[in-house]
Design an enzyme around this catalytic site. Sequence first.
Site, PDB file in Angstrom:
ATOM      1  CE1 TYR A 145      -3.584   2.646   0.395  1.00  0.00           C
ATOM      2  CE2 TYR A 145      -2.093   3.570   2.028  1.00  0.00           C
ATOM      3  CZ  TYR A 145      -3.193   3.690   1.205  1.00  0.00           C
ATOM      4  OH  TYR A 145      -3.900   4.880   1.177  1.00  0.00           O
ATOM      5  CG  ASP A 202       5.486   4.018   1.677  1.00  0.00           C
ATOM      6  OD1 ASP A 202       5.553   4.630   2.760  1.00  0.00           O
ATOM      7  OD2 ASP A 202       4.437   3.917   1.006  1.00  0.00           O
TER       8      ASP A 202
HETATM    9  C1  LIG Z   1      -0.773   5.813   4.955  1.00  0.00           C
HETATM   10  C2  LIG Z   1       0.260   5.395   3.993  1.00  0.00           C
HETATM   11  C3  LIG Z   1       0.480   6.126   2.805  1.00  0.00           C
HETATM   12  C4  LIG Z   1      -0.351   7.311   2.405  1.00  0.00           C
HETATM   13  O1  LIG Z   1      -0.255   8.387   3.293  1.00  0.00           O
HETATM   14  P1  LIG Z   1      -1.400   9.497   3.336  1.00  0.00           P
HETATM   15  O2  LIG Z   1      -0.887  10.501   4.318  1.00  0.00           O
HETATM   16  O3  LIG Z   1      -2.648   8.815   3.776  1.00  0.00           O
HETATM   17  O4  LIG Z   1      -1.520  10.053   1.946  1.00  0.00           O
HETATM   18  C5  LIG Z   1       1.487   5.679   1.976  1.00  0.00           C
HETATM   19  N1  LIG Z   1       2.240   4.608   2.272  1.00  0.00           N
HETATM   20  C6  LIG Z   1       2.061   3.903   3.399  1.00  0.00           C
HETATM   21  C7  LIG Z   1       2.942   2.729   3.696  1.00  0.00           C
HETATM   22  C8  LIG Z   1       1.055   4.260   4.298  1.00  0.00           C
HETATM   23  O5  LIG Z   1       0.859   3.534   5.409  1.00  0.00           O
END
Ligand SMILES: *Cc1c(COP(=O)(O)O)cnc(C)c1O
Length: 430
Positions: free
Chosen positions: A149, A250
Amino acid sequence: METLSASQIAQIDQKHIWHPYSSLTDPIPAYQVDRAEGVRLYLNDGRSLIDGMSSWWCAIHGYNHPQLNEAARTQLGKMAHVMFGGITHEPAARLASQLVELTPAGLDKVFLSDSGSVSVEVAMKMAVQFWQSQGRGEKHRFLALRNGYHGDTFGTMSVCDPVTGMHHLFSDVLSRQLFAPAPACPFDAPCREEDIAEFRHLIETHHNELAAVILEPVTQGAGGMRFYSPEYLKRVRELCDRHDVLLITDEIATGFGRTGKLFACEWAEVTPDILCLGKALTGGYLTLAATLCTEKVSNGICLGEAGVFMHGPTFMGNPLACAVANASIRLLLDSDWHRQVCRIEKGLAEHLAPARKLAGTRDVRVLGAIGVVELHEPVDLGTIQRHFVDAGIWVRPFGKLVYLMPPYVISDAELEQLCSAMLGVLARNT
Ligand SMILES: *Cc1c(COP(=O)(O)O)cnc(C)c1O
Protein backbone atom coordinates in the site's frame (compact mmCIF):
# COMPACT_ATOMS: atom_id res chain seq x y z
CA MET A 1 -20.40 30.92 17.11
CA GLU A 2 -23.31 28.75 18.15
CA THR A 3 -22.27 25.19 18.95
CA LEU A 4 -23.89 22.37 17.01
CA SER A 5 -25.86 19.76 18.91
CA ALA A 6 -24.90 16.10 18.63
CA SER A 7 -27.90 15.38 16.44
CA GLN A 8 -27.15 18.36 14.17
CA ILE A 9 -23.62 17.10 13.71
CA ALA A 10 -24.85 13.60 12.97
CA GLN A 11 -27.35 14.93 10.43
CA ILE A 12 -24.83 17.10 8.59
CA ASP A 13 -22.32 14.28 8.66
CA GLN A 14 -24.69 11.74 7.12
CA LYS A 15 -25.99 14.17 4.54
CA HIS A 16 -22.83 15.89 3.35
CA ILE A 17 -19.56 14.36 4.48
CA TRP A 18 -17.42 11.68 2.88
CA HIS A 19 -15.41 9.55 5.30
CA PRO A 20 -12.48 7.35 4.24
CA TYR A 21 -13.59 4.58 1.84
CA SER A 22 -17.25 5.31 2.61
CA SER A 23 -20.65 5.30 0.99
CA LEU A 24 -22.98 8.30 1.12
CA THR A 25 -26.03 6.24 0.22
CA ASP A 26 -25.42 3.55 2.82
CA PRO A 27 -23.29 5.31 5.43
CA ILE A 28 -21.98 3.66 8.58
CA PRO A 29 -22.63 6.01 11.52
CA ALA A 30 -19.54 7.93 12.65
CA TYR A 31 -18.78 8.38 16.34
CA GLN A 32 -18.50 11.92 17.65
CA VAL A 33 -15.26 12.58 19.48
CA ASP A 34 -15.21 15.74 21.61
CA ARG A 35 -11.65 15.53 22.81
CA ALA A 36 -8.76 13.14 23.22
CA GLU A 37 -6.06 12.85 25.82
CA GLY A 38 -3.29 10.34 26.41
CA VAL A 39 -4.52 7.05 24.96
CA ARG A 40 -8.21 7.92 25.31
CA LEU A 41 -10.81 9.26 22.91
CA TYR A 42 -13.76 10.98 24.65
CA LEU A 43 -17.10 10.59 22.89
CA ASN A 44 -19.83 13.22 23.05
CA ASP A 45 -22.08 10.83 24.98
CA GLY A 46 -19.65 10.74 27.92
CA ARG A 47 -17.99 7.43 27.12
CA SER A 48 -14.24 7.13 26.69
CA LEU A 49 -12.38 4.62 24.55
CA ILE A 50 -8.86 3.23 24.74
CA ASP A 51 -7.28 3.99 21.38
CA GLY A 52 -5.81 0.97 19.58
CA MET A 53 -5.13 2.75 16.29
CA SER A 54 -2.94 5.79 17.06
CA SER A 55 -5.21 7.45 14.48
CA TRP A 56 -3.70 5.29 11.72
CA TRP A 57 -0.09 4.96 12.94
CA CYS A 58 0.28 8.67 13.76
CA ALA A 59 -0.33 9.52 17.41
CA ILE A 60 2.70 7.77 18.87
CA HIS A 61 2.85 10.01 21.97
CA GLY A 62 -0.90 9.91 22.57
CA TYR A 63 -3.27 12.85 22.30
CA ASN A 64 -3.21 16.39 23.65
CA HIS A 65 0.43 16.18 24.64
CA PRO A 66 1.62 19.25 26.58
CA GLN A 67 4.98 19.49 24.76
CA LEU A 68 3.47 19.14 21.31
CA ASN A 69 0.74 21.64 22.22
CA GLU A 70 3.40 24.05 23.42
CA ALA A 71 5.43 23.67 20.21
CA ALA A 72 2.33 24.44 18.13
CA ARG A 73 1.40 27.45 20.27
CA THR A 74 4.89 28.91 20.16
CA GLN A 75 5.13 28.53 16.40
CA LEU A 76 1.61 29.93 15.96
CA GLY A 77 2.76 33.12 17.69
CA LYS A 78 5.43 33.54 15.00
CA MET A 79 3.76 32.33 11.79
CA ALA A 80 1.43 29.51 10.84
CA HIS A 81 2.54 29.39 7.25
CA VAL A 82 4.65 31.13 4.68
CA MET A 83 5.39 30.00 1.13
CA PHE A 84 8.52 27.88 0.63
CA GLY A 85 9.37 29.20 -2.82
CA GLY A 86 12.34 31.52 -2.26
CA ILE A 87 11.85 31.46 1.53
CA THR A 88 13.25 29.25 4.27
CA HIS A 89 12.82 29.12 8.07
CA GLU A 90 14.13 27.53 11.23
CA PRO A 91 11.43 24.85 11.71
CA ALA A 92 12.13 23.39 8.24
CA ALA A 93 15.92 23.66 8.63
CA ARG A 94 15.84 21.97 12.01
CA LEU A 95 13.57 19.20 10.72
CA ALA A 96 15.64 18.54 7.61
CA SER A 97 18.89 18.29 9.55
CA GLN A 98 17.24 16.04 12.13
CA LEU A 99 15.84 13.70 9.44
CA VAL A 100 19.18 13.53 7.64
CA GLU A 101 20.88 12.64 10.91
CA LEU A 102 18.37 9.96 11.97
CA THR A 103 17.80 8.13 8.69
CA PRO A 104 20.32 5.72 7.10
CA ALA A 105 23.57 7.40 6.00
CA GLY A 106 23.55 8.90 2.53
CA LEU A 107 19.99 10.23 2.52
CA ASP A 108 21.01 13.89 2.62
CA LYS A 109 18.40 15.72 0.55
CA VAL A 110 14.91 16.40 1.94
CA PHE A 111 11.72 17.27 0.07
CA LEU A 112 8.88 18.27 2.41
CA SER A 113 5.27 17.79 1.34
CA ASP A 114 1.83 17.65 2.84
CA SER A 115 0.81 13.99 2.93
CA GLY A 116 2.12 10.48 2.61
CA SER A 117 0.62 9.92 -0.83
CA VAL A 118 2.23 13.10 -2.10
CA SER A 119 5.60 12.06 -0.69
CA VAL A 120 5.32 8.82 -2.66
CA GLU A 121 4.32 10.72 -5.82
CA VAL A 122 7.41 12.84 -5.24
CA ALA A 123 9.59 9.74 -4.82
CA MET A 124 8.26 8.20 -8.04
CA LYS A 125 8.75 11.46 -9.91
CA MET A 126 12.31 11.74 -8.57
CA ALA A 127 13.08 8.25 -9.89
CA VAL A 128 11.63 9.02 -13.32
CA GLN A 129 13.40 12.39 -13.58
CA PHE A 130 16.64 10.76 -12.46
CA TRP A 131 16.65 8.28 -15.35
CA GLN A 132 15.56 10.94 -17.82
CA SER A 133 18.59 12.96 -16.80
CA GLN A 134 20.78 9.92 -17.52
CA GLY A 135 19.40 9.70 -21.03
CA ARG A 136 17.42 6.62 -19.98
CA GLY A 137 13.86 7.96 -20.36
CA GLU A 138 12.65 4.43 -21.13
CA LYS A 139 13.23 3.55 -17.46
CA HIS A 140 9.93 4.89 -16.16
CA ARG A 141 8.06 1.87 -14.77
CA PHE A 142 7.98 0.58 -11.19
CA LEU A 143 8.27 -2.86 -9.64
CA ALA A 144 6.14 -3.19 -6.50
CA LEU A 145 5.01 -6.01 -4.20
CA ARG A 146 1.60 -7.57 -3.99
CA ASN A 147 -0.20 -6.66 -0.76
CA GLY A 148 1.62 -3.32 -0.79
CA TYR A 149 0.00 0.00 0.00
CA HIS A 150 1.46 3.37 -0.98
CA GLY A 151 -1.42 5.84 -1.05
CA ASP A 152 -4.59 6.88 -2.82
CA THR A 153 -3.49 9.28 -5.57
CA PHE A 154 -3.19 7.95 -9.13
CA GLY A 155 0.57 7.43 -9.18
CA THR A 156 0.59 5.72 -5.81
CA MET A 157 -2.51 3.67 -6.63
CA SER A 158 -0.68 2.21 -9.61
CA VAL A 159 1.88 0.62 -7.23
CA CYS A 160 -0.68 -0.53 -4.61
CA ASP A 161 -1.80 -4.16 -4.58
CA PRO A 162 -3.93 -4.58 -7.72
CA VAL A 163 -6.68 -6.46 -5.85
CA THR A 164 -7.02 -4.63 -2.50
CA GLY A 165 -6.21 -1.42 -4.38
CA MET A 166 -9.16 -2.14 -6.71
CA HIS A 167 -7.21 -1.54 -9.91
CA HIS A 168 -10.11 -2.88 -11.97
CA LEU A 169 -12.08 0.30 -11.16
CA PHE A 170 -9.38 2.45 -12.71
CA SER A 171 -7.79 0.08 -15.20
CA ASP A 172 -7.90 2.56 -18.08
CA VAL A 173 -6.35 5.35 -16.04
CA LEU A 174 -3.54 3.74 -14.05
CA SER A 175 -0.02 3.28 -15.32
CA ARG A 176 0.76 -0.41 -15.69
CA GLN A 177 3.40 -1.43 -13.19
CA LEU A 178 5.00 -4.77 -12.39
CA PHE A 179 4.19 -6.80 -9.29
CA ALA A 180 6.21 -9.44 -7.49
CA PRO A 181 4.43 -11.80 -5.07
CA ALA A 182 4.18 -10.61 -1.46
CA PRO A 183 7.27 -11.95 0.35
CA ALA A 184 6.44 -15.39 1.77
CA CYS A 185 9.37 -15.57 4.22
CA PRO A 186 8.25 -14.64 7.75
CA PHE A 187 10.02 -11.93 9.73
CA ASP A 188 12.20 -14.28 11.77
CA ALA A 189 13.00 -16.70 8.93
CA PRO A 190 15.72 -16.57 6.30
CA CYS A 191 14.90 -15.59 2.72
CA ARG A 192 15.27 -18.70 0.61
CA GLU A 193 16.03 -18.59 -3.11
CA GLU A 194 12.44 -19.55 -3.92
CA ASP A 195 11.15 -16.62 -1.82
CA ILE A 196 12.90 -14.10 -4.05
CA ALA A 197 12.79 -16.06 -7.35
CA GLU A 198 9.84 -14.28 -8.95
CA PHE A 199 11.12 -10.87 -7.89
CA ARG A 200 14.54 -11.75 -9.34
CA HIS A 201 12.96 -12.90 -12.58
CA LEU A 202 10.97 -9.67 -12.94
CA ILE A 203 13.91 -7.37 -12.30
CA GLU A 204 16.19 -9.43 -14.57
CA THR A 205 13.65 -9.31 -17.39
CA HIS A 206 12.49 -5.73 -17.04
CA HIS A 207 15.37 -3.67 -15.62
CA ASN A 208 15.70 -1.75 -18.88
CA GLU A 209 12.27 -0.20 -18.35
CA LEU A 210 12.36 0.03 -14.54
CA ALA A 211 12.95 3.34 -12.79
CA ALA A 212 12.67 1.90 -9.30
CA VAL A 213 11.49 -0.82 -6.99
CA ILE A 214 9.05 0.53 -4.41
CA LEU A 215 8.14 -1.34 -1.24
CA GLU A 216 7.29 -1.02 2.44
CA PRO A 217 10.33 -2.40 4.29
CA VAL A 218 9.73 -5.46 6.51
CA THR A 219 6.11 -4.52 7.32
CA GLN A 220 3.35 -4.28 4.74
CA GLY A 221 0.63 -2.11 6.26
CA ALA A 222 -2.78 -1.26 4.82
CA GLY A 223 -2.40 -3.80 1.99
CA GLY A 224 -2.34 -6.81 4.29
CA MET A 225 -0.64 -6.17 7.66
CA ARG A 226 2.16 -8.64 6.89
CA PHE A 227 5.69 -8.91 8.24
CA TYR A 228 8.53 -10.36 6.19
CA SER A 229 12.18 -11.30 6.52
CA PRO A 230 14.74 -8.46 6.55
CA GLU A 231 16.89 -10.79 4.43
CA TYR A 232 14.37 -10.38 1.62
CA LEU A 233 14.93 -6.62 1.76
CA LYS A 234 18.69 -7.17 1.65
CA ARG A 235 18.32 -9.31 -1.46
CA VAL A 236 16.13 -6.65 -3.07
CA ARG A 237 18.83 -4.04 -2.43
CA GLU A 238 21.48 -6.29 -4.02
CA LEU A 239 19.32 -6.99 -7.06
CA CYS A 240 18.53 -3.27 -7.50
CA ASP A 241 22.25 -2.49 -7.43
CA ARG A 242 23.12 -5.27 -9.83
CA HIS A 243 20.49 -4.18 -12.37
CA ASP A 244 20.72 -0.42 -12.06
CA VAL A 245 17.28 0.11 -10.58
CA LEU A 246 16.63 2.61 -7.77
CA LEU A 247 15.10 1.47 -4.48
CA ILE A 248 12.30 3.50 -2.88
CA THR A 249 11.35 2.46 0.65
CA ASP A 250 8.00 3.71 1.92
CA GLU A 251 8.36 4.08 5.71
CA ILE A 252 5.26 6.23 6.09
CA ALA A 253 3.73 3.61 8.41
CA THR A 254 6.88 2.01 9.85
CA GLY A 255 8.96 5.12 10.54
CA PHE A 256 9.66 6.46 14.04
CA GLY A 257 9.97 3.24 15.97
CA ARG A 258 6.78 1.32 15.22
CA THR A 259 8.52 -1.95 14.24
CA GLY A 260 11.11 -1.82 17.03
CA LYS A 261 13.76 0.01 14.97
CA LEU A 262 13.62 3.75 14.42
CA PHE A 263 13.23 2.94 10.70
CA ALA A 264 12.35 -0.52 9.42
CA CYS A 265 15.23 -0.43 6.88
CA GLU A 266 17.55 -0.81 9.86
CA TRP A 267 16.40 -4.43 10.33
CA ALA A 268 18.23 -5.19 7.08
CA GLU A 269 20.88 -2.47 7.36
CA VAL A 270 19.75 -1.28 3.97
CA THR A 271 19.94 2.27 2.63
CA PRO A 272 17.39 3.07 -0.04
CA ASP A 273 18.00 5.64 -2.77
CA ILE A 274 14.76 7.35 -1.84
CA LEU A 275 12.84 7.19 1.47
CA CYS A 276 9.28 8.33 2.25
CA LEU A 277 8.17 9.43 5.73
CA GLY A 278 4.82 10.67 7.01
CA LYS A 279 2.16 9.66 9.52
CA ALA A 280 4.00 9.71 12.91
CA LEU A 281 6.29 12.50 11.67
CA THR A 282 4.27 15.14 13.56
CA GLY A 283 3.13 12.76 16.31
CA GLY A 284 -0.29 12.83 14.68
CA TYR A 285 -0.84 16.57 15.04
CA LEU A 286 -0.65 17.94 11.52
CA THR A 287 -0.31 16.61 8.03
CA LEU A 288 3.30 16.53 6.89
CA ALA A 289 5.50 14.15 4.93
CA ALA A 290 9.06 14.00 3.69
CA THR A 291 10.87 12.37 0.79
CA LEU A 292 14.61 11.93 1.33
CA CYS A 293 17.07 11.01 -1.40
CA THR A 294 20.78 10.52 -1.94
CA GLU A 295 23.05 13.03 -3.62
CA LYS A 296 23.38 10.65 -6.55
CA VAL A 297 19.63 11.03 -7.18
CA SER A 298 19.50 14.79 -6.58
CA ASN A 299 22.61 15.45 -8.69
CA GLY A 300 21.18 13.34 -11.49
CA ILE A 301 17.93 15.30 -11.48
CA CYS A 302 19.50 18.73 -11.17
CA LEU A 303 22.30 18.21 -13.68
CA GLY A 304 19.86 16.83 -16.26
CA GLU A 305 17.82 18.52 -18.95
CA ALA A 306 15.14 19.98 -16.65
CA GLY A 307 17.80 21.26 -14.23
CA VAL A 308 15.22 21.38 -11.44
CA PHE A 309 12.95 18.94 -9.66
CA MET A 310 9.44 19.61 -10.93
CA HIS A 311 7.34 19.65 -7.78
CA GLY A 312 6.31 22.32 -5.25
CA PRO A 313 3.20 21.98 -3.10
CA THR A 314 1.51 25.15 -1.80
CA PHE A 315 1.96 24.08 1.80
CA MET A 316 5.49 22.77 1.32
CA GLY A 317 7.53 23.01 4.52
CA ASN A 318 4.58 24.34 6.53
CA PRO A 319 6.25 25.93 9.60
CA LEU A 320 3.54 24.90 12.05
CA ALA A 321 3.75 21.25 11.00
CA CYS A 322 7.58 21.34 10.97
CA ALA A 323 7.67 22.86 14.48
CA VAL A 324 5.42 20.12 15.86
CA ALA A 325 7.44 17.46 13.99
CA ASN A 326 10.61 18.78 15.63
CA ALA A 327 8.96 18.58 19.05
CA SER A 328 7.63 15.09 18.33
CA ILE A 329 11.04 13.80 17.27
CA ARG A 330 12.68 15.39 20.32
CA LEU A 331 10.05 13.76 22.54
CA LEU A 332 10.64 10.39 20.88
CA LEU A 333 14.43 10.53 21.19
CA ASP A 334 14.26 11.76 24.79
CA SER A 335 11.91 8.91 25.70
CA ASP A 336 12.91 5.31 26.08
CA TRP A 337 10.90 4.52 22.96
CA HIS A 338 12.71 1.28 22.20
CA ARG A 339 11.90 -0.15 25.61
CA GLN A 340 8.30 1.06 25.25
CA VAL A 341 7.87 -0.62 21.87
CA CYS A 342 9.45 -3.87 23.15
CA ARG A 343 7.14 -3.76 26.17
CA ILE A 344 4.11 -3.32 23.88
CA GLU A 345 5.38 -6.13 21.62
CA LYS A 346 5.54 -8.47 24.60
CA GLY A 347 2.10 -7.38 25.82
CA LEU A 348 0.50 -7.80 22.40
CA ALA A 349 2.08 -11.24 21.94
CA GLU A 350 0.84 -12.38 25.33
CA HIS A 351 -2.65 -10.87 25.28
CA LEU A 352 -3.48 -11.63 21.63
CA ALA A 353 -2.26 -15.25 21.82
CA PRO A 354 -5.65 -16.56 23.05
CA ALA A 355 -7.15 -15.37 19.73
CA ARG A 356 -5.45 -18.38 18.11
CA LYS A 357 -8.05 -20.59 19.76
CA LEU A 358 -11.01 -18.76 18.20
CA ALA A 359 -12.71 -20.61 15.35
CA GLY A 360 -12.72 -17.47 13.18
CA THR A 361 -8.98 -16.84 13.48
CA ARG A 362 -6.58 -17.63 10.66
CA ASP A 363 -3.40 -16.11 12.10
CA VAL A 364 -2.09 -13.96 14.94
CA ARG A 365 1.13 -12.00 14.44
CA VAL A 366 3.02 -9.30 16.27
CA LEU A 367 6.01 -7.11 15.41
CA GLY A 368 7.03 -4.13 17.52
CA ALA A 369 3.96 -2.15 18.53
CA ILE A 370 1.80 -3.81 15.85
CA GLY A 371 -0.54 -6.69 16.66
CA VAL A 372 -2.65 -8.40 14.01
CA VAL A 373 -5.47 -10.93 14.20
CA GLU A 374 -6.26 -12.19 10.71
CA LEU A 375 -9.68 -13.82 10.40
CA HIS A 376 -11.03 -16.33 7.88
CA GLU A 377 -13.90 -14.04 6.88
CA PRO A 378 -14.20 -10.27 6.50
CA VAL A 379 -15.87 -8.51 9.42
CA ASP A 380 -19.08 -6.53 9.15
CA LEU A 381 -17.54 -3.15 9.88
CA GLY A 382 -20.63 -1.30 11.08
CA THR A 383 -21.58 -4.04 13.52
CA ILE A 384 -18.17 -4.85 14.90
CA GLN A 385 -17.31 -1.16 15.25
CA ARG A 386 -20.32 -0.74 17.53
CA HIS A 387 -19.31 -3.76 19.62
CA PHE A 388 -15.79 -2.40 20.04
CA VAL A 389 -17.12 0.98 21.15
CA ASP A 390 -19.52 -0.69 23.56
CA ALA A 391 -16.50 -2.59 24.95
CA GLY A 392 -14.67 0.72 25.51
CA ILE A 393 -12.02 0.46 22.79
CA TRP A 394 -11.33 2.11 19.45
CA VAL A 395 -10.36 -0.49 16.85
CA ARG A 396 -10.98 -0.10 13.14
CA PRO A 397 -10.56 -3.35 11.20
CA PHE A 398 -10.46 -3.67 7.44
CA GLY A 399 -11.64 -6.81 5.67
CA LYS A 400 -10.30 -9.85 7.50
CA LEU A 401 -7.75 -7.87 9.46
CA VAL A 402 -8.35 -6.75 13.01
CA TYR A 403 -5.25 -5.05 14.31
CA LEU A 404 -3.78 -2.84 17.01
CA MET A 405 -1.05 -0.22 16.89
CA PRO A 406 -1.51 1.74 20.10
CA PRO A 407 0.30 4.94 21.11
CA TYR A 408 3.68 4.08 22.68
CA VAL A 409 2.54 5.66 25.96
CA ILE A 410 -0.16 3.05 26.58
CA SER A 411 0.23 1.46 30.03
CA ASP A 412 0.45 -2.30 30.58
CA ALA A 413 -2.99 -2.32 32.20
CA GLU A 414 -4.56 -0.35 29.33
CA LEU A 415 -2.90 -2.63 26.78
CA GLU A 416 -4.25 -5.71 28.51
CA GLN A 417 -7.71 -4.16 28.67
CA LEU A 418 -7.53 -3.19 24.97
CA CYS A 419 -6.54 -6.72 23.90
CA SER A 420 -8.97 -8.59 26.11
CA ALA A 421 -11.88 -6.34 25.10
CA MET A 422 -10.99 -6.87 21.45
CA LEU A 423 -10.78 -10.65 21.87
CA GLY A 424 -14.07 -10.66 23.73
CA VAL A 425 -15.78 -8.96 20.79
CA LEU A 426 -14.10 -11.30 18.29
CA ALA A 427 -15.14 -14.37 20.30
CA ARG A 428 -18.77 -13.28 20.13
CA ASN A 429 -18.76 -12.08 16.52
CA THR A 430 -16.61 -14.34 14.36
C1 LIG B 1 -0.77 5.81 4.96
C2 LIG B 1 0.26 5.39 3.99
C3 LIG B 1 0.48 6.13 2.81
C4 LIG B 1 -0.35 7.31 2.40
O1 LIG B 1 -0.25 8.39 3.29
P1 LIG B 1 -1.40 9.50 3.34
O2 LIG B 1 -0.89 10.50 4.32
O3 LIG B 1 -2.65 8.82 3.78
O4 LIG B 1 -1.52 10.05 1.95
C5 LIG B 1 1.49 5.68 1.98
N1 LIG B 1 2.24 4.61 2.27
C6 LIG B 1 2.06 3.90 3.40
C7 LIG B 1 2.94 2.73 3.70
C8 LIG B 1 1.06 4.26 4.30
O5 LIG B 1 0.86 3.53 5.41
